[in-house]
Write a protein that holds these residues in place. Structure first.
Motif, PDB file in Angstrom:
ATOM      1  N   ARG A  57      36.343  41.294  72.477  1.00 24.73           N
ATOM      2  CA  ARG A  57      35.745  39.996  72.795  1.00 24.73           C
ATOM      3  C   ARG A  57      35.898  39.004  71.650  1.00 24.73           C
ATOM      4  N   TYR A  65      32.614  43.788  76.560  1.00 29.06           N
ATOM      5  CA  TYR A  65      33.585  43.146  77.439  1.00 29.06           C
ATOM      6  C   TYR A  65      32.951  41.941  78.117  1.00 29.06           C
ATOM      7  N   ASP A  66      33.795  41.080  78.645  1.00 21.67           N
ATOM      8  CA  ASP A  66      33.331  39.919  79.406  1.00 21.67           C
ATOM      9  C   ASP A  66      34.395  39.591  80.449  1.00 21.67           C
ATOM     10  N   GLU A  67      34.219  38.471  81.133  1.00 23.27           N
ATOM     11  CA  GLU A  67      35.175  38.093  82.178  1.00 23.27           C
ATOM     12  C   GLU A  67      36.588  37.962  81.628  1.00 23.27           C
ATOM     13  N   LEU A  78      38.107  41.502  80.751  1.00 26.00           N
ATOM     14  CA  LEU A  78      38.365  42.271  81.968  1.00 26.00           C
ATOM     15  C   LEU A  78      39.567  41.707  82.723  1.00 26.00           C
ATOM     16  N   THR A 106      35.407  49.891  86.468  1.00 24.67           N
ATOM     17  CA  THR A 106      34.687  48.645  86.710  1.00 24.67           C
ATOM     18  C   THR A 106      35.647  47.597  87.256  1.00 24.67           C
ATOM     19  N   ASP A 154      34.643  44.393  88.437  1.00 21.52           N
ATOM     20  CA  ASP A 154      34.241  43.054  87.996  1.00 21.52           C
ATOM     21  C   ASP A 154      32.995  43.208  87.129  1.00 21.52           C
ATOM     22  N   ILE A 155      32.499  42.106  86.603  1.00 22.03           N
ATOM     23  CA  ILE A 155      31.389  42.195  85.653  1.00 22.03           C
ATOM     24  C   ILE A 155      30.035  42.149  86.338  1.00 22.03           C
ATOM     25  N   ASN A 156      30.003  42.025  87.657  1.00 22.90           N
ATOM     26  CA  ASN A 156      28.740  42.012  88.388  1.00 22.90           C
ATOM     27  C   ASN A 156      28.722  43.148  89.414  1.00 22.90           C
ATOM     28  N   GLN A 216      26.253  44.058  86.104  1.00 20.26           N
ATOM     29  CA  GLN A 216      26.488  44.557  84.753  1.00 20.26           C
ATOM     30  C   GLN A 216      26.124  46.029  84.674  1.00 20.26           C
ATOM     31  N   GLN A 217      27.030  46.827  84.141  1.00 23.71           N
ATOM     32  CA  GLN A 217      26.757  48.253  84.042  1.00 23.71           C
ATOM     33  C   GLN A 217      25.852  48.554  82.852  1.00 23.71           C
TER      34      GLN A 217
END
Length: 297
Positions: free
Chosen positions: A122, A158-160, A163, A277, A279-281, A283-284
């Motif tokens: 990131r 991580y972020d959008e 990913l 994963t 996508d990011i939604n 959040q894990q």
């Protein structure tokens, strides 16, 4: 039929419906309950940060030996998220030999970093991240003959943006269900809470497993477990960790498959890809303090 007869029939009909309602509700309740038990769990072992470049008491070599030969299940396969350019890992001559050994032993070589250190993806620019991924993919192609399919971000960060760039490079991000929380520990390298931690994390998954919410494949519910193969404490206690996983699963009444750990590469990879994963939604949940820490950045 006159009005009075019609009225009596209607009252009778309403009464019959009222009497049947409890039974109808009970039947509906039964239909809403799960009709099958969840698939037994199977532990998918993963290791981060290696392989160790150490020429003395090499922890990666110890772990490979335990996976190959132990009293619980022989020839266990694992996924190694590798640092291909770090001098203390795959960037060394000894590390490259171990990468080759891992691949030839049927383990999966995946991507972790291709920077000189354990750099947070990131905090890299998009150009730096793309360059890093290109380098790491090339490094692993040299060993395995094909592009890696899996990536795990350093520090679970991580972020959008990261990913999306992973996906651009045909990499799928795999996080974890359980973690030994055994990253590189200096001076006091030990743990009195190995069993407690594993039990706590597996217990947190239990209700979702019972409800059939965890994905399954090949008759099993994969449970991803994370260790670090550059940690000498982990290497020295690897067999104990395997015993702990089986012990807490039994205690929590979460039956395992006949072979509780993956023993075939393709089965393991198929299970891993199922758990990636997309996508990011939503959040894990990340191990340790990482959810809290990354909420500030």
């Amino acid at each position: 039929m006159n009005y009075s007869q019609y009225r009596r029939c209607l009252i009778l009909l309403i009464g019959l419906v009222g009497l049947c309602m409890p039974f109808m509700s009970y039947a509906a309740l039964l239909q809403s309950l799960p009709t099958t038990t969840p698939a037994p769990i199977r532990f998918l072992l993963t290791f981060d940060d290696g392989p160790s470049a150490s020429e003395y008491d090499n922890p990666s070599e110890k772990i490979l030996h335990v996976l190959k030969t132990n009293p619980l299940q022989s020839d266990i396969k694992a996924i190694f998220f590798t640092q291909t350019q770090a001098k203390g890992a795959g960037g060394s001559e000894h590390g490259r030999k171990l990468l080759q050994r891992m691949h030839e032993s049927g383990h999966e070589l995946a991507f972790h970093t291709a920077t000189p250190g354990h750099t947070n993806h990131r905090f890299l620019s998009e150009q730096e991240l793309r360059s890093s991924l290109k380098q790491g993919i090339a490094d692993l192609i040299d060993v395995r003959g094909s592009s890696p399919q899996l990536v795990r971000p350093p520090f679970w960060s991580y972020d959008e943006k990261t990913l999306a760039i992973y996906h651009e490079n045909n990499l799928q991000m795999l996080l974890t269900d359980l973690s030994a929380n055994d990253g590189v520990i200096y001076i006091f390298n030990f743990s009195f809470t190995k069993r407690k931690n594993m039990r706590k994390m597996l217990l947190a998954l239990r209700s979702r497993w019972q409800a059939g919410e965890l994905p399954g494949v090949d008759g099993a519910t994969p449970i991803v477990v994370t260790f670090h193969d550059i940690n000498r404490y982990t290497a020295s206690h690897m067999e104990e960790y395997l015993e702990i996983l089986l012990d807490v699963a039994k205690e929590l009444e979460m039956p395992t498959t006949a072979l509780p750990f993956y023993d075939k590469h393709d089965d393991m990879l198929r299970a891993a890809l199922l758990k990636t994963t997309k996508d990011i939604n939503p959040q894990q949940e990340l191990p340790g303090i990482w959810n809290w820490l990354w909420s500030w950045f």
